[in-house]
Every structure is written in C-alpha cells, then in structure tokens.
Design an enzyme around this catalytic site. Structure first.
Site, PDB file in Angstrom:
ATOM      1  N   GLY A  90       0.903  -1.215  -0.149  1.00  0.00           N
ATOM      2  CA  GLY A  90      -0.019  -0.047   0.028  1.00  0.00           C
ATOM      3  C   GLY A  90       0.976   0.988  -0.045  1.00  0.00           C
ATOM      4  CG  ASN A  99      -5.400   4.109   9.016  1.00  0.00           C
ATOM      5  OD1 ASN A  99      -5.750   5.286   8.630  1.00  0.00           O
ATOM      6  ND2 ASN A  99      -4.362   3.911   9.922  1.00  0.00           N
ATOM      7  CB  SER A 103      -2.133  -3.225   1.135  1.00  0.00           C
ATOM      8  OG  SER A 103      -1.439  -4.035   1.710  1.00  0.00           O
ATOM      9  N   GLY A 104      -2.208  -6.238  -0.168  1.00  0.00           N
ATOM     10  CA  GLY A 104      -2.525  -7.707  -0.151  1.00  0.00           C
ATOM     11  C   GLY A 104      -2.738  -8.118   1.324  1.00  0.00           C
ATOM     12  CG  HIS A 105      -0.279  -6.765   4.793  1.00  0.00           C
ATOM     13  ND1 HIS A 105      -0.311  -6.294   6.182  1.00  0.00           N
ATOM     14  CD2 HIS A 105       0.014  -5.697   4.012  1.00  0.00           C
ATOM     15  CE1 HIS A 105      -0.190  -5.209   6.240  1.00  0.00           C
ATOM     16  NE2 HIS A 105       0.228  -4.789   5.231  1.00  0.00           N
ATOM     17  CB  CYS A 121       2.300   2.905   9.695  1.00  0.00           C
ATOM     18  SG  CYS A 121       2.058   1.662   8.413  1.00  0.00           S
TER      19      CYS A 121
END
Lengths: 414, 386
Positions: A74, A154, A202-204, A326
């Site tokens: 991402g 988020n 984002s995949g995860h 993050c």
C-alpha cells in the site's frame, strides 16, 4: 510466552493469510518458480498465472486488467500514485489536496512534498470523522494536480464519500487518487462507474501475503513510474514480479468478491455486538466516528491510556491496537482523533478493534467479559480521573484536542 | 524439464520454503504492532536481518529491505543523487549495467544529472582507465555491477571502489548475480552501497536488500511509516525476509563447494559445445566469471530460435536478461563488448544452478548440436532463396 492462540482483533494492521491463498501460492515457490518474463514455456506458464490474478483483482474492483499494476504494498502504491502523477505533469501543477486523517504513507509524503516546493492542503473532518466537502471544494484551484483522499480511515473505519469527491474532481478537472487499503474487500467497489483515477490497495489487509499490493491506474491517466528498469507491468513498475504474492492477491480478491455481501453482514453483526457490549459494560466509553467500515470499532475510555489497555489485553491473549501500526512507537495521540476534535482525555484512551472473517462470537464475548475489569482497574490508577486526584484534574473542555498542561507525553504542537 | 536459466530466477530451496511457511498462517503479525504477536514478527525480521548481515559481513543496521533488486538499484541511485544534489550532478556507470541501473540513469539525466557510461573491453570487463578518467569534481556516485547478468563476467569492483574513494566519490555495486556465487564478503568489495536480491539465490521473489554503509547519505524514495529506518516505508514482507535470510545462510554454507562443482559443469558444457558445433564463441571466456554462467554466440542463427528450439525439448535457457524480453534491440552488453548486431542476436545464456547435474549438461549439448544444425540448415536454405 502465551501459548494460547491469540484473539486477533487488529485486522486493519494485517491479516492472516487465508488457507485458500496459502494453498494456492505454495507451488509457486518450489515448482512453478519460473520468471514470467522468460521466453521459454516455463516462464510463459507462470506468466499466465500472473495474468489470471490480474483479472481476478480487476474483477473485484470493476476495473480492466490492464488498469492494475502490481506493487510491493500500500505504501508503495500511494507513493507511486502521488509522485507518479506530479512527475508526469512535469511540475507544472504544484498543489496537492489531501486530508488531515490520511495514512502516514500519504501524510508524510505530503509533508515531504511541502518541503520541496509543492503546496499541500489538508482538509479537515468533523466530530464524526466526516470530510468537510465545502473546504475540499474551496481548496481545489487552477494549480491543483491531484486530490488524494482515503476511502476508509484505518483508525476509525470512517468511510468518505468517494463518488461525491470524484465527481467534484472531475468537474474541476483534477485527478483523484484514493488510498483504499482498508476498504478493498470490506465494501463493494465498482471502478467502472466511479470517478476515481487511481486507487491503492494492499494484499496483507485482505488475507493475501505481505509484500504485495496494487495500484489501479485508469486508462489514460498520466503517471510516471516510480521504479525503473525492465519492462514488467507494461513499463509501469520494473522488477521481477513477486509471483507467489500476485497469485495470492488474485485468490484473495476472488474470495473477497465471492463472499463480500455475507462477510459485510457477519462482520457488522459481530462488530455491533462488541460495540454494544463494551458501551454497556464499561463506564465512560464513547465510539469514535460514524458511517464506518463493517469491521472497525474505535472506542475511547476516558481518563485512561490506550497503551495500558492494550498491555492488559495482550496479557489475556487479545491483540488490538491504539491506532495505526505504522505509527506505533510514537507517543503522539492519534492525528486522526485529534483532527476529529476528540478530547485529550479520550484520545489517549482509544482502542481500535478491527475484525476479520476468522473472528468468532466467542472471541467477541471474551473481550466484552474482560474489558470492564481492565477499564475499572486502570481508572483507579489514573491521575486524570477527577475523583482520584483533584490537584491534577485536567481542565480541558470537550471538543478541544489540547493536552493537559505539561502532560509531558506528547512532543509538540498542542 | 532441465532448467538452465538460474540468472533469471531460481527455485526456492526446500529449507528456505520450510522457514517461510509458518509466517503465512501462524506467525502473521505486523512487526510494527506493539503486542506480543507483533513482537514475534519483529523478532523474526530482526533475526533475519542479523543472519543476512552475518552472511555478507556487515552490520544489521546497514541493511534496508525492499522488494526487488530493481527497487534496490533505484533506491541507491536516486537516494544518493537526491541526497548529494547540492554537491554535484555527475554520475558514472558502465555500458553493461542491468536496465534497473541504466534506465534509472536515463531518468536522472532527464532530471538534469549528467551520466558517463564507461566502455568495456572485448572480454566484457569495465575499462579501469576510462573510469578513472571520467571522474570529475562534481561526480557524486559511481555504480558498476559486480557480475554481469548476461556474461557472468566479474568486474574489478574492489579496484573501482578504491578509485572512486580516492576522489571522495561514493560507490554502488549491483551484486544481484554474484551474491552467493562468490565467496566474497562486503568488506572485500569496499562499496558504500550494494544491491542484493533473494530470488537469484534460492530465496523468494519479492524480497531484496540494499546495503548502505553506515554514514552514507541516502534520501528516502518511498515515504510513509518508520519502517527500515524511514528509508523505505511499508509493512515488512516478513515471510520473504525470513526466506531471504535462510537463503543467504545456505548460500554461504556451500559457496566454495558449489562454486567448484558449477565451474566444472560449465566447463564441460563449453567444451562440449565448442567441439560439437562450429562457429560458436564464448563471450567473456578469458575474463574472470561467476562459475555458473555461459554466454554462447552462434554464427548465422537467431538466439531466440535456439531458445525456442531447446524449449520444445524441455530445456530452459535464455537469450539474455529476462528483464529485456520483448525488446527488439540486440543485447547492449554484447554490443558494448564489440559484437556485431548479428552476432549479438545469435546469443544464448546458459546459467546453471543447484539442481544441475552432469547428465543435464550432456543432454543440453546434444540438443544444442541438433538444434543449431537444424536452424543453420533453414537459414542457409533461406539465404540461398533470397
């Protein structure tokens, strides 16, 4: 070490790889390991799986396969979108519009750009986390290259009116990027009818592995590549493809598309159960944000610290967070909650619970059962609770995101 | 299938695979999360960083993880160029670099940098004199690869790095093709920045690193979270990084023995081909090469036809870099070595690896003999008809 399986309620930070995804990717490490760019048939075979994954992801988004560029995640997608557009416009337009509640990938990029000669406007949000559309409209000018506003926050899960923002950008002739890392797989997305030019994912965050992401680039959108070298991804992102990651993202996209309606129903039911259980069981609790993702609950417990709650939850095997992973390690109160005007006494005591398809009612009930005890215990120790220590009572008023004078925890600017 | 394209990519080693698998469904926490489940993931990343640092002989804090060798090259070049912009705007590289370096240099030229592309000798070695002569007071970086991906020729990076350092210039080397193939440690190379990639040494695709010597100025290229010392934002590819570390450990365990074995096999291949086929030349034969790579040019035929001819027989080789597939131009590496466009077009790369056995080599030599003869017959018929 706690050997009990963890009750994982931090799915906005990362998710477990789905068993279907894992089974699909394992052969690509040891058997189908060819390089998709190789001209021999072994490489060609691998390339077909990459193409198929691209189709699966495009189908989830309502996009064309050639509008999907695979990236490493991402943050790279966000950087690629914003830097790529600014560079492609040749520095002719030097204004970026974004929001005060973006993920650090966008926000710190904005801060960087403002140091190298770009103008960056951050649009505010109200107490419920909703974007100020009037401010947005007023901010867009002749010099604006791009508007970058996230699809879903988020930390709070608050959803922004993407269609409305996109329509505004179209009317004003400005490109629109959205960081949809938290939204993809949790809300329906149909880019064939939405006025969005670029979209990061984002995949995860949707049960694919870490190390894979994608950027949707609508046909005709001017974007310069961030990573240069070979011709991979039609020259838009050089480097040997992360084939297992791409295949995994394809399967994860298929699972998300097939199960979306049911998952939204089940997740919101579980989340609502958690929310009501905590509001009922814990004193001084308030929910942050309205109009949210089905899986996210951001809840503040007044006068106590989120970090302490997390430690106690961790003790009993529950993983949740106080904000973005993050930014963990930073003692700043969440920039998102501060932008919403959540008072300091509550912002510091905020917890984010984010659910996934793998959470059960038993897990939710376990948290509802244990949380009141944790909150009561911490309240007894808190210097900020008025009845605990009248000398150190905090005088701030609701709606003012200022810290207690000399609180010493936050480094600056309040 | 006989896979002889290890410079394009390698299979993930069984041991590497076993190390990675638990990180998909059991230990999938985010390393930046503050609870124990996240701490476990952080510990795995940091242990991997230490193992890779031990393997290469650097400090763990000197490694920045990223997603590919290409990204690592981009970060090195752009990161230094941006950090030292006020100091100068001249970059020196070689004519035979991977496209990750060459195309990034072209992009930097577009941003106002001046780039000198140093030539190579006919055996594919960067010309040291030319490089020395190209250094200027405003040179900020020299980037020369360690081993060339097409020919396997090893460049004198120790000498070049020393040369750059004497002029106070930083030195980067793309060691993607040499890492794990030569028993060389970072300290021996003397470079300030070194690029590594996992999938060329039996690790997974999607994991790579840039070594950044302590104190080297480097601007961030992707901003966001604080991961990788703020140089490269984004959630860490934990499984990939763990696999990378296992692969590095494995490579250094057997680098000596495997190097000898591969060199013997490569020599067997080259002896076999030169005695079975006329009109063949081995590129870089007189230079020092990594032990697994052979670049063979066949007169009068097209390399791509050879590759496809061998493919039908279940043998995977390549014409050159997989990263330049689809480009109509003959290899820039071979052209820089003085090959005519026609000879460059007639080239294949055979790159050996862990699973390669003597019988694979013998089968390949036989297949090459037959394929080349058949293709030459076709081309001579065509030539006669024209």
């Amino acid at each position: 070490m706690n050997e009990k399986p963890v009750i994982y309620l931090d799915n906005n930070a990362t998710t477990r790889v789905a068993p279907e995804v894992r089974d699909a990717i394992l052969p690509f490490f040891t058997d189908l390991y060819g390089n998709p760019s190789s001209i021999h048939s072994f490489g060609g075979q691998v390339k077909r799986h990459v193409d198929q994954a691209r189709q699966e992801l495009a189908a989830l988004l309502g996009a064309q396969p050639d509008e999907v560029v695979f990236t490493a995640g991402g943050s790279e997608s966000d950087n690629q979108a914003i830097r790529g557009v600014l560079e492609a416009l040749g520095g002719k337009k030097r204004h970026l519009v974004t929001s005060r509640v973006e993920h650090p990938a966008v926000r710190s990029l904005g801060q960087h750009l403002s140091k190298i000669g770009y103008r960056v406007t951050e649009i505010g949000v109200d107490h419920d986390g909703a974007l100020d559309m009037e401010e947005l409209s007023a901010a867009i000018g002749d010099d604006t290259a791009l508007v970058s506003i996230m699809w879903a926050n988020n930390e709070t899960g608050v959803l922004f009116p993407i269609e409305e923002i996109g329509a505004l950008c179209r009317r004003r002739g400005v490109l629109f990027h959205t960081d949809a890392v938290q939204a993809v797989g949790k809300v329906p997305i149909d880019l064939s009818r939405l006025p969005v030019d670029l979209l990061s994912l984002s995949g995860h965050k949707l049960h694919a592995p870490k190390g894979i992401g994608a950027l949707f680039i609508r046909r005709g959108t001017p974007v310069s590549p961030l990573i240069i070298g070979g011709h991979q991804e039609r020259g838009r992102r050089a480097g040997t493809e992360n084939v297992p990651g791409i295949v995994g993202l394809g399967v994860a996209a298929r699972l998300a598309r097939q199960n979306l309606a049911q998952e939204v129903r089940e997740l919101s039911a579980l989340r609502d159960r958690l929310e009501q259980g905590l509001l009922r069981g814990c004193r001084g609790a308030r929910v942050n944000g309205k109009n949210r993702l089905p899986n996210t609950l951001n809840i503040s417990f007044e006068y106590i610290e989120g970090e302490s709650i997390l430690l106690h939850l961790d003790e009993i095997g529950v993983a949740a967070s106080s904000g973005s992973a993050c930014t963990s390690g930073s003692l700043e109160p969440s920039h998102v909650l501060r932008a919403m005007g959540v008072p300091f006494t509550a912002a510091h005591g905020s917890i984010r619970f984010s659910l996934s398809r793998y959470n059960t009612r038993q897990e939710i009930d376990f948290v509802i059962e244990h949380m009141p005890r944790i909150v009561d215990k911490l309240r007894e120790l808190s210097p900020f609770v008025p009845e605990n220590n009248r000398q150190r009572q905090w005088q701030g008023s609701v709606g003012n995101p200022a810290c207690a004078p000399g609180c010493g925890r936050c480094s600056s600017d309040h | 299938m006989i896979y002889l394209d290890h410079n394009a990519t390698t299979p993930v080693d069984r041991r590497v695979f076993e190390a990675m698998v638990p990180f998909f469904q059991e230990r999938w926490g985010n390393p930046s999360s503050p609870y124990r489940f996240g701490n476990q993931a952080r510990a795995a990343v940091e242990l991997a960083r230490k193992r890779i640092a031990d393997g290469f002989g650097c400090k763990p804090t000197e490694l920045v993880f990223c997603s590919s060798g290409t990204e690592s090259d981009n970060l090195a070049l752009r990161g230094v160029a941006r950090a030292l912009r006020s100091k100068g705007n001249h970059i020196v590289t070689s004519a035979i670099e991977h496209h990750a370096v060459l195309h990034t240099c072209k992009a930097l030229e577009g941003e106002g940098f001046q780039v000198t592309y140093v030539p190579v000798t006919s055996d594919g070695v960067v010309d040291v004199e030319s490089l020395a002569g190209s250094l200027r007071n405003d040179t900020v970086l020299v980037s020369v690869m360690h081993a060339n991906n097409e020919t396997g020729v090893v460049q004198p990076v120790e000498e070049l790095a020393a040369l750059a350092h004497r002029r106070g210039v930083l030195f980067h080397t793309d060691a993607v093709q040499s890492a794990g193939k030569l028993p060389r440690r970072l300290a021996d190379l003397g470079a300030d920045l070194v690029t590594f990639s996992a999938h060329k040494l039996y690790g997974p695709k999607g994991a790579a690193a840039l070594y950044v010597r302590e104190g080297t100025p480097l601007a961030s290229v992707t901003t966001g979270g604080a991961q990788e010392h703020g140089i490269r934002a984004g959630t860490e590819n934990v499984a990939g990084i763990v696999g990378f570390a296992e692969a590095v450990a494995l490579a250094f365990e057997k680098v000596e023995s495997e190097g000898g074995r591969l060199r013997a096999l490569r020599d067997r291949l080259e002896r076999g081909v030169t005695s079975a086929v006329r009109g063949v030349r081995i590129n870089g034969a007189t230079a020092l090469r990594v032990p697994n790579t052979s670049s063979l040019s066949f007169e009068d035929i097209d390399g791509e036809s050879i590759v496809l001819g061998l493919d039908v027989q279940g043998i995977c080789v390549s014409t050159g870099s997989a990263c330049s597939t689809g480009e109509p131009e003959p290899s820039h590496v071979l052209r820089a070595m003085g090959l005519s466009p026609r000879d460059a077009q007639g080239t294949i790369r055979v790159s050996l690896g862990h699973e390669t056995r003597e019988e694979h080599i013998d089968t390949t030599v036989r297949a090459l003999k037959e394929t080349v003869a058949r293709l030459r017959k076709i081309s001579s018929v065509r030539g006669a008809a024209e």
